[in-house]
Design a protein around this motif. Structure first.
Motif, PDB file in Angstrom:
ATOM      1  N   PHE A 146     -22.526 -11.341 -46.260  1.00  0.00           N
ATOM      2  CA  PHE A 146     -22.517 -12.361 -47.313  1.00  0.00           C
ATOM      3  C   PHE A 146     -22.314 -13.740 -46.688  1.00  0.00           C
ATOM      4  O   PHE A 146     -21.913 -13.866 -45.528  1.00  0.00           O
ATOM      5  CB  PHE A 146     -21.441 -12.076 -48.364  1.00  0.00           C
ATOM      6  N   THR A 147     -22.596 -14.765 -47.490  1.00  0.00           N
ATOM      7  CA  THR A 147     -22.419 -16.157 -47.063  1.00  0.00           C
ATOM      8  C   THR A 147     -21.456 -16.846 -48.019  1.00  0.00           C
ATOM      9  O   THR A 147     -21.533 -16.656 -49.237  1.00  0.00           O
ATOM     10  CB  THR A 147     -23.768 -16.900 -47.080  1.00  0.00           C
ATOM     11  N   VAL A 148     -20.553 -17.639 -47.462  1.00  0.00           N
ATOM     12  CA  VAL A 148     -19.622 -18.423 -48.269  1.00  0.00           C
ATOM     13  C   VAL A 148     -19.984 -19.900 -48.142  1.00  0.00           C
ATOM     14  O   VAL A 148     -19.782 -20.500 -47.089  1.00  0.00           O
ATOM     15  CB  VAL A 148     -18.160 -18.194 -47.832  1.00  0.00           C
ATOM     16  N   HIS A 149     -20.563 -20.474 -49.184  1.00  0.00           N
ATOM     17  CA  HIS A 149     -20.786 -21.915 -49.244  1.00  0.00           C
ATOM     18  C   HIS A 149     -19.492 -22.566 -49.703  1.00  0.00           C
ATOM     19  O   HIS A 149     -18.798 -22.038 -50.584  1.00  0.00           O
ATOM     20  CB  HIS A 149     -21.936 -22.236 -50.190  1.00  0.00           C
ATOM     21  N   GLN A 150     -19.148 -23.723 -49.120  1.00  0.00           N
ATOM     22  CA  GLN A 150     -17.816 -24.259 -49.347  1.00  0.00           C
ATOM     23  C   GLN A 150     -17.764 -25.780 -49.447  1.00  0.00           C
ATOM     24  O   GLN A 150     -16.689 -26.374 -49.393  1.00  0.00           O
ATOM     25  CB  GLN A 150     -16.887 -23.803 -48.219  1.00  0.00           C
ATOM     26  N   GLU A 151     -18.900 -26.438 -49.635  1.00  0.00           N
ATOM     27  CA  GLU A 151     -18.897 -27.901 -49.622  1.00  0.00           C
ATOM     28  C   GLU A 151     -18.141 -28.501 -50.806  1.00  0.00           C
ATOM     29  O   GLU A 151     -17.686 -29.650 -50.740  1.00  0.00           O
ATOM     30  CB  GLU A 151     -20.327 -28.453 -49.576  1.00  0.00           C
ATOM     31  N   HIS A 152     -17.970 -27.739 -51.899  1.00  0.00           N
ATOM     32  CA  HIS A 152     -17.279 -28.262 -53.067  1.00  0.00           C
ATOM     33  C   HIS A 152     -15.835 -27.766 -53.164  1.00  0.00           C
ATOM     34  O   HIS A 152     -15.192 -27.966 -54.199  1.00  0.00           O
ATOM     35  CB  HIS A 152     -18.037 -27.883 -54.339  1.00  0.00           C
ATOM     36  N   CYS A 153     -15.354 -27.148 -52.115  1.00  0.00           N
ATOM     37  CA  CYS A 153     -13.995 -26.590 -52.119  1.00  0.00           C
ATOM     38  C   CYS A 153     -13.095 -27.392 -51.190  1.00  0.00           C
ATOM     39  O   CYS A 153     -13.469 -27.698 -50.058  1.00  0.00           O
ATOM     40  CB  CYS A 153     -14.011 -25.130 -51.673  1.00  0.00           C
ATOM     41  N   ALA A 154     -11.895 -27.706 -51.657  1.00  0.00           N
ATOM     42  CA  ALA A 154     -10.946 -28.455 -50.835  1.00  0.00           C
ATOM     43  C   ALA A 154     -10.518 -27.647 -49.624  1.00  0.00           C
ATOM     44  O   ALA A 154     -10.390 -28.171 -48.521  1.00  0.00           O
ATOM     45  CB  ALA A 154      -9.729 -28.845 -51.674  1.00  0.00           C
ATOM     46  N   MET A 155     -10.274 -26.363 -49.825  1.00  0.00           N
ATOM     47  CA  MET A 155      -9.838 -25.488 -48.736  1.00  0.00           C
ATOM     48  C   MET A 155     -11.008 -24.639 -48.273  1.00  0.00           C
ATOM     49  O   MET A 155     -11.608 -23.914 -49.061  1.00  0.00           O
ATOM     50  CB  MET A 155      -8.677 -24.612 -49.189  1.00  0.00           C
ATOM     51  N   LYS A 156     -11.326 -24.734 -46.985  1.00  0.00           N
ATOM     52  CA  LYS A 156     -12.467 -24.041 -46.416  1.00  0.00           C
ATOM     53  C   LYS A 156     -12.066 -22.652 -45.928  1.00  0.00           C
ATOM     54  O   LYS A 156     -10.890 -22.283 -45.896  1.00  0.00           O
ATOM     55  CB  LYS A 156     -13.052 -24.855 -45.254  1.00  0.00           C
ATOM     56  N   VAL A 157     -13.065 -21.877 -45.538  1.00  0.00           N
ATOM     57  CA  VAL A 157     -12.820 -20.572 -44.920  1.00  0.00           C
ATOM     58  C   VAL A 157     -11.959 -20.771 -43.676  1.00  0.00           C
ATOM     59  O   VAL A 157     -12.239 -21.643 -42.848  1.00  0.00           O
ATOM     60  CB  VAL A 157     -14.148 -19.892 -44.538  1.00  0.00           C
ATOM     61  N   CYS A 158     -10.911 -19.975 -43.546  1.00  0.00           N
ATOM     62  CA  CYS A 158     -10.026 -20.087 -42.391  1.00  0.00           C
ATOM     63  C   CYS A 158      -9.681 -18.702 -41.872  1.00  0.00           C
ATOM     64  O   CYS A 158      -9.801 -17.705 -42.588  1.00  0.00           O
ATOM     65  CB  CYS A 158      -8.750 -20.857 -42.741  1.00  0.00           C
ATOM     66  N   THR A 159      -9.246 -18.655 -40.628  1.00  0.00           N
ATOM     67  CA  THR A 159      -9.010 -17.377 -39.965  1.00  0.00           C
ATOM     68  C   THR A 159      -7.931 -16.569 -40.661  1.00  0.00           C
ATOM     69  O   THR A 159      -8.064 -15.349 -40.829  1.00  0.00           O
ATOM     70  CB  THR A 159      -8.613 -17.606 -38.493  1.00  0.00           C
ATOM     71  N   ASP A 160      -6.838 -17.225 -41.081  1.00  0.00           N
ATOM     72  CA  ASP A 160      -5.746 -16.461 -41.671  1.00  0.00           C
ATOM     73  C   ASP A 160      -6.142 -15.821 -42.992  1.00  0.00           C
ATOM     74  O   ASP A 160      -5.737 -14.687 -43.290  1.00  0.00           O
ATOM     75  CB  ASP A 160      -4.469 -17.303 -41.809  1.00  0.00           C
ATOM     76  N   ALA A 161      -6.970 -16.499 -43.799  1.00  0.00           N
ATOM     77  CA  ALA A 161      -7.454 -15.893 -45.038  1.00  0.00           C
ATOM     78  C   ALA A 161      -8.377 -14.713 -44.734  1.00  0.00           C
ATOM     79  O   ALA A 161      -8.338 -13.687 -45.432  1.00  0.00           O
ATOM     80  CB  ALA A 161      -8.180 -16.924 -45.888  1.00  0.00           C
ATOM     81  N   CYS A 162      -9.205 -14.849 -43.697  1.00  0.00           N
ATOM     82  CA  CYS A 162     -10.065 -13.735 -43.291  1.00  0.00           C
ATOM     83  C   CYS A 162      -9.221 -12.530 -42.862  1.00  0.00           C
ATOM     84  O   CYS A 162      -9.556 -11.378 -43.171  1.00  0.00           O
ATOM     85  CB  CYS A 162     -10.989 -14.148 -42.158  1.00  0.00           C
ATOM     86  N   ILE A 163      -8.125 -12.800 -42.161  1.00  0.00           N
ATOM     87  CA  ILE A 163      -7.226 -11.716 -41.749  1.00  0.00           C
ATOM     88  C   ILE A 163      -6.625 -11.042 -42.977  1.00  0.00           C
ATOM     89  O   ILE A 163      -6.558  -9.811 -43.052  1.00  0.00           O
ATOM     90  CB  ILE A 163      -6.126 -12.249 -40.820  1.00  0.00           C
ATOM     91  N   GLN A 164      -6.198 -11.843 -43.962  1.00  0.00           N
ATOM     92  CA  GLN A 164      -5.639 -11.243 -45.169  1.00  0.00           C
ATOM     93  C   GLN A 164      -6.654 -10.339 -45.859  1.00  0.00           C
ATOM     94  O   GLN A 164      -6.330  -9.220 -46.259  1.00  0.00           O
ATOM     95  CB  GLN A 164      -5.180 -12.319 -46.156  1.00  0.00           C
ATOM     96  N   GLY A 165      -7.881 -10.834 -46.015  1.00  0.00           N
ATOM     97  CA  GLY A 165      -8.907 -10.028 -46.666  1.00  0.00           C
ATOM     98  C   GLY A 165      -9.184  -8.736 -45.930  1.00  0.00           C
ATOM     99  O   GLY A 165      -9.264  -7.659 -46.531  1.00  0.00           O
ATOM    100  N   ALA A 166      -9.316  -8.827 -44.605  1.00  0.00           N
ATOM    101  CA  ALA A 166      -9.629  -7.642 -43.807  1.00  0.00           C
ATOM    102  C   ALA A 166      -8.452  -6.664 -43.783  1.00  0.00           C
ATOM    103  O   ALA A 166      -8.637  -5.438 -43.896  1.00  0.00           O
ATOM    104  CB  ALA A 166      -9.994  -8.061 -42.386  1.00  0.00           C
ATOM    105  N   PHE A 167      -7.236  -7.182 -43.612  1.00  0.00           N
ATOM    106  CA  PHE A 167      -6.043  -6.331 -43.586  1.00  0.00           C
ATOM    107  C   PHE A 167      -5.856  -5.622 -44.922  1.00  0.00           C
ATOM    108  O   PHE A 167      -5.538  -4.420 -44.972  1.00  0.00           O
ATOM    109  CB  PHE A 167      -4.807  -7.165 -43.256  1.00  0.00           C
ATOM    110  N   ALA A 179      -8.200  -4.988 -47.271  1.00  0.00           N
ATOM    111  CA  ALA A 179      -9.266  -3.998 -47.466  1.00  0.00           C
ATOM    112  C   ALA A 179      -9.005  -2.744 -46.631  1.00  0.00           C
ATOM    113  O   ALA A 179      -9.201  -1.616 -47.099  1.00  0.00           O
ATOM    114  CB  ALA A 179     -10.613  -4.604 -47.098  1.00  0.00           C
ATOM    115  N   GLN A 180      -8.535  -2.938 -45.400  1.00  0.00           N
ATOM    116  CA  GLN A 180      -8.224  -1.801 -44.537  1.00  0.00           C
ATOM    117  C   GLN A 180      -7.056  -1.002 -45.102  1.00  0.00           C
ATOM    118  O   GLN A 180      -7.060   0.239 -45.062  1.00  0.00           O
ATOM    119  CB  GLN A 180      -7.893  -2.287 -43.135  1.00  0.00           C
ATOM    120  N   TYR A 181      -6.056  -1.694 -45.628  1.00  0.00           N
ATOM    121  CA  TYR A 181      -4.912  -1.017 -46.246  1.00  0.00           C
ATOM    122  C   TYR A 181      -5.367  -0.132 -47.402  1.00  0.00           C
ATOM    123  O   TYR A 181      -4.950   1.029 -47.510  1.00  0.00           O
ATOM    124  CB  TYR A 181      -3.901  -2.057 -46.734  1.00  0.00           C
TER     125      TYR A 181
END
Length: 240
Positions: free
Chosen positions: A11-32, A34-36
């Motif tokens: 998937f693709t995350v477009h983010q030009e209209h969002c104050a907070m962009k994709v970041c590593t720690d949020a990706c870790i939360q999502g992956a952790f 989902a794995q849980y």
């Protein structure tokens, strides 16, 4: 200038209209998270994403978990962006965006799992950038407000995943305990093996449990992704 989009494997995350962009720690939360859910064979017919932003967490869970996901976002630009990201994803049929203050959610529907990357800082200095401050600081949503919303929306047997700065997490944990939520699993995150912890992901339950503790370093001492980080993010990151 931050990229206007972040390309993942599915998937693709477009983010030009969002104050907070994709970041590593949020990706870790999502992956952790989902794995849980997968490792513990937790069946979640309905998931709620509180403060969806770009929709990143909903998209990561949708990739790994066959569940209907409702995302809630107050900011109009972020809500519009998340809706587009959902519509362009392979899971558009089970991703829904509601633009609303989470404190005004109808408590009639109970969710089996809640995930949230909430405003981080209740007392820290602000940047002066309104939308970014609202996204990063608990300006409009305190930790108590968040816990009240979670309590109202979560089913009796449901669980919740929260990402916070390491220093703020203990305060949140104490407030959660007072509200009847117990820390089931926790992931302490370092930027590298030479750094201290800077983020924490906690999974809470209404049931008294012994906490399972995990640790993760993003980089090794040579600034190379650690094997644990690669294993966790490999289903998502394009070049892993």
């Amino acid at each position: 200038m931050a990229n206007t989009y972040f390309q993942f494997k599915q998937f693709t995350v477009h983010q030009e209209h969002c104050a907070m962009k994709v970041c590593t720690d949020a990706c870790i939360q999502g992956a952790f998270t989902a794995q849980y859910l997968a490792d513990n064979e937790i069946t979640v017919p309905a998931i709620l994403d509180l403060g969806a932003g770009t929709g990143l967490l909903s998209l990561m869970l949708a990739q790994q978990v066959d569940a209907a996901i409702t995302a809630v976002e107050l900011d109009p630009g972020a809500a519009h962006q998340a809706t587009q990201n959902f519509d362009d994803s392979p899971w558009a049929d089970r991703l829904t965006l509601t633009r609303l203050d989470i404190r005004k959610l109808d408590g009639g529907v109970k969710y089996d799992f809640i995930i949230s990357n909430p405003p981080f800082y209740e007392d820290a200095l602000k940047s002066g950038q309104g939308k970014k401050d609202q996204a990063m600081h608990a300006t409009h949503l305190t930790y108590r407000d968040l816990l009240a919303a979670i309590d109202q929306q979560l089913s009796p047997s449901g669980e919740v995943s929260i990402l916070l700065p390491f220093d703020a997490f203990e305060q949140f944990r104490q407030l959660a305990l007072a509200a009847g939520f117990y820390l089931k699993q926790v992931l302490y995150i370092r930027q590298s093996v030479t750094h201290g912890f800077f983020r924490t992901v906690g999974i809470f339950s209404r049931r008294t449990v012994n906490t399972v503790i995990h640790e993760l370093s993003v980089y090794d001492d040579q600034r190379v992704y650690t094997p644990a980080f690669v294993q966790l993010l490999q289903p998502y990151y394009l070049y892993l």
